[in-house]
Design a protein around this motif. Structure first.
Motif, short mmCIF file in Angstrom:
data_model
loop_
_atom_site.label_atom_id
_atom_site.label_comp_id
_atom_site.label_asym_id
_atom_site.label_seq_id
_atom_site.Cartn_x
_atom_site.Cartn_y
_atom_site.Cartn_z
N MET A 1 0.88 -0.96 0.02
CA MET A 1 0.07 -0.08 -0.07
C MET A 1 0.95 1.37 0.19
SD MET A 1 -3.30 -0.65 -0.01
CE MET A 1 -3.60 0.72 0.37
N THR A 2 0.86 2.11 -1.18
CA THR A 2 1.52 3.27 -1.21
C THR A 2 0.73 4.41 -1.02
OG1 THR A 2 1.00 3.08 -3.57
CG2 THR A 2 3.02 2.14 -2.67
N TYR A 3 -0.60 4.59 -0.58
CA TYR A 3 -1.57 5.67 -0.36
C TYR A 3 -1.07 6.25 0.90
CZ TYR A 3 -3.80 3.89 -4.54
OH TYR A 3 -4.20 3.51 -5.47
N PRO A 4 -1.37 7.54 0.79
CA PRO A 4 -0.79 8.56 1.99
C PRO A 4 -1.88 8.41 3.04
CG PRO A 4 -1.49 9.78 0.11
CD PRO A 4 -1.53 8.55 -0.19
N PRO B 318 2.90 -1.63 -8.67
CA PRO B 318 2.24 -1.69 -7.67
C PRO B 318 1.77 -0.16 -7.05
CG PRO B 318 4.64 -1.69 -7.07
CD PRO B 318 4.59 -1.62 -8.59
N ASP B 319 2.20 0.94 -7.63
CA ASP B 319 2.17 2.01 -7.05
C ASP B 319 1.07 3.05 -7.86
OD1 ASP B 319 1.98 4.66 -5.78
OD2 ASP B 319 3.96 5.19 -6.06
N MET B 320 -0.04 2.80 -7.91
CA MET B 320 -1.18 3.79 -8.60
C MET B 320 -1.10 4.98 -8.05
SD MET B 320 -4.14 1.31 -9.89
CE MET B 320 -3.82 -0.24 -10.80
N TYR B 321 -0.95 5.31 -6.89
CA TYR B 321 -1.23 6.53 -6.56
C TYR B 321 -0.26 7.67 -6.97
CZ TYR B 321 -1.40 10.65 -3.19
OH TYR B 321 -1.43 12.02 -2.52
N GLY B 340 -8.61 0.48 -2.46
CA GLY B 340 -7.66 0.30 -1.13
C GLY B 340 -6.87 -1.25 -1.11
N LYS B 341 -7.05 -1.91 -2.46
CA LYS B 341 -6.51 -3.27 -2.45
C LYS B 341 -4.96 -3.42 -3.11
CE LYS B 341 -10.18 -5.82 -4.19
NZ LYS B 341 -11.14 -6.38 -5.12
N ASP B 342 -4.30 -4.31 -2.56
CA ASP B 342 -3.12 -4.55 -3.17
C ASP B 342 -3.22 -4.69 -4.81
OD1 ASP B 342 -1.62 -4.02 -0.90
OD2 ASP B 342 -1.80 -5.90 -0.47
#
Lengths: 379, 379
Positions: A1-4, B318-321, B340-342
């Motif tokens: 999870m890379t979300y802030p 993996p980093d959509m943000y 919020g899913k991997d």
């Protein structure tokens, strides 16, 4: 999870509605609340119980948050500076936020950057208020404690020196302002990112009853494009000159002689922007999150010709849910927003929104739904 | 507090998006999740960790809930009957839900109530499949396990008796269906309350890629009013005859010779209705909640001429943000919904929605944003 993770100080309805915007963004909202039954604490998984006036609580809350923001303006400036010194991103920062916390500082700054305001100055005592009244052409005069007021609290309209005694009793500096002969109240809401990008929402009319926002009409009816642009320019100037990050609401007077004067500032999502949840492409809550995360901002334009928001105040009946049956059956288009707060007479416990093409119809529908939920009408 | 508590079994994205709708209604959402990092468990305050296949877990979860509903169809029918016997309100109830759980039961019932379906029957073995192929005019034939399939899993298109062996290996009854020569896929979504009130959303076109929904266009382009009304009527008939409460999605084939046939049913919010969050007056999630609470239903009409939803599947990054920066800067009007899913290749991890007047423009924008988030394009 890379979300802030965004930490929001305060567990009120603004944090609650921010959660609605955080969910689709995939952003995690962490809330600092005083109690688990607070409005936002009911709907957020990540609740930190603590005291927003306690620096160590703020520090513990900030640990692990990517950025800190606020659902109110009550955190002491010194604490915010300490958090920044720790390396915490605080948005809006203390240098901007002080203008929404201290009305004296705000008036001084707005004068310095050439933004039109009611005539005003800090007054020392009731005799000084009388002198100020002479300077601005007579009574009544508006007195405000420079800190701590909201929703009509901390504000007095006084008609003589005797009445002017009460505001000084709190021991807080008092600001005197001329009583503006306004035609109506407007609000210009803008959002600014640390990057310096800014967007302006349509200017709205705000109808107050007893010092509390009752109704917001978007856009403000019969407002000329020149006047609307002037109001947006004032708000964008304030956001830029004060270094605001996030949502800035600028409450305005439109005077009978055609001027726009700044009344109040709020550096957070604001009641005058609740209409944007249903009525704009991007809500104030989403754009506030995007701004404090320094993401590109979303389209602030209206989705309907008219959007009307009416606040739901507590009435005599504690059970508003039962009123849903009638409100929803009467009008399948009304959008109900409840804050999960206990009903107390006069307390803001929710709002309703209606969008449409016919302003009279939209106002009637929103007004009816809010009045029925409150219990002030029964059919 | 007099607001009800809705218990939703399942912690996936449907429960997550239901929370967005529960917040403004003031309704408390309690989620039964298998793990705290599940999509909905991240954004709901009231999470119960347990096993949806365990009756005692279901009973403990249901305690204190005013009504139970679902984010999937996996709870065994027997458990639902036991919960009803306990006095728990289960919506949709087991007698309705079995039609979304068992494709054999569903086909039998739809035939009985006169709803048009592809020709079908339960088949015993590969030789029986060959006999069925003869009955419907030849290979290929579609085989489905009657329980447990979704997103293309549990479905095979077979071209001879040898290929027909695999579906029988699971030991679950197998349903054979003619391979329909369809022009496109449509979906008709309706919501029905225990009271019997029902609303129908505009019929949409659903574009599938590799058996997974890729894009939904609302309303379905070039669909005649007669055909649209027929599709809505089919969905309303199913909802009424099966006693559905809550949201019902009816996936349909539009055949090249102008018929509408029912493909699949889902009795919960559904991917073909995600466009309603941004594109309809009342989202499928809000109307599902209103229905299971037996509140009057909200206006299902579209808010824009066109709304296009495109699913975001996991890609190689993996980093959509990080991709938000480009997606949001390129298009301030795109609405991003992340679950919020991997990120795993091919996994549904979110969707994007764009509303507007020009269908080609809206499709390009939504398609671009989804592809960029996935990482399949880089500019």
């Amino acid at each position: 999870m890379t979300y802030p993770i965004v930490g929001m100080v305060g567990g009120g309805q603004l944090a609650r509605m921010t959660q609605q915007a955080a969910i689709p963004l995939g952003v995690r909202l962490r809330v600092l609340a005083a109690a688990p039954e607070e409005s936002a604490a009911q709907v957020v998984g990540d609740v930190f119980l603590g005291d927003e006036a306690d620096l160590e609580d703020l520090r513990a809350f900030a640990r692990g948050c990517d950025v800190l923001t606020f659902d109110h303006e009550h955190v002491p400036t010194g604490h915010l500076r300490a958090l920044e010194a720790d390396g915490t991103k605080v948005r809006p920062g203390p240098d901007a936020l002080v203008h929404a916390q201290d009305k004296g500082v705000m008036r001084e700054k707005l004068a310095a950057i050439g933004v039109p305001c009611p005539r005003n100055r800090i007054v020392a005592d009731p005799a000084d208020v009388a002198a100020f009244a002479d300077e601005v052409g007579g009574w009544p005069v508006v007195l405000k404690t420079v800190r701590g007021g909201y929703d009509g609290k901390g504000v007095w309209v006084v008609r003589d020196a005797a009445q002017a005694e009460v505001p000084f009793q709190a021991g807080v500096p008092v600001l005197a302002e001329e009583k503006v002969d306004f035609a109506r109240e407007l609000a210009a809401c803008v959002v600014r990112s640390p990057h310096g990008q800014a967007v302006a929402y349509p200017v709205v009319e705000s109808v107050q009853v007893d010092g509390i926002c009752h109704e917001v009409i978007a856009p403000a009816p019969d407002l000329s494009e020149e006047r609307a642009t002037e109001a947006q320019r004032i708000a964008l100037t304030i956001a830029g000159e004060l270094g605001v990050t996030g949502h800035l609401a600028v409450e305005l007077f439109e005077t009978r002689d055609g001027r726009i004067l700044v009344n109040e500032l709020a550096m957070r999502p604001h009641n005058s922007g609740h209409w944007t949840i249903d009525g704009a492409v991007t809500s104030q809550f989403e754009n506030h999150l995007r701004a404090v995360l320094d993401l590109p901002l979303g389209d602030p334009r209206a989705r309907a010709k008219w959007t009307v928001m009416v606040n739901v105040l507590g009435g005599d009946y504690p059970d508003m849910y039962h009123a849903y049956l009638h409100v929803m059956a009467r009008d399948p288009g009304v959008k109900v927003h409840m804050y999960g707060k206990d009903v107390k007479p006069g307390r803001k416990v929710g709002h309703v929104t209606v969008c449409g093409d016919d302003l009279d119809d939209v106002r009637e529908r929103a007004g009816h739904a809010a009045a029925y939920l409150r219990g002030s009408i029964t059919e």
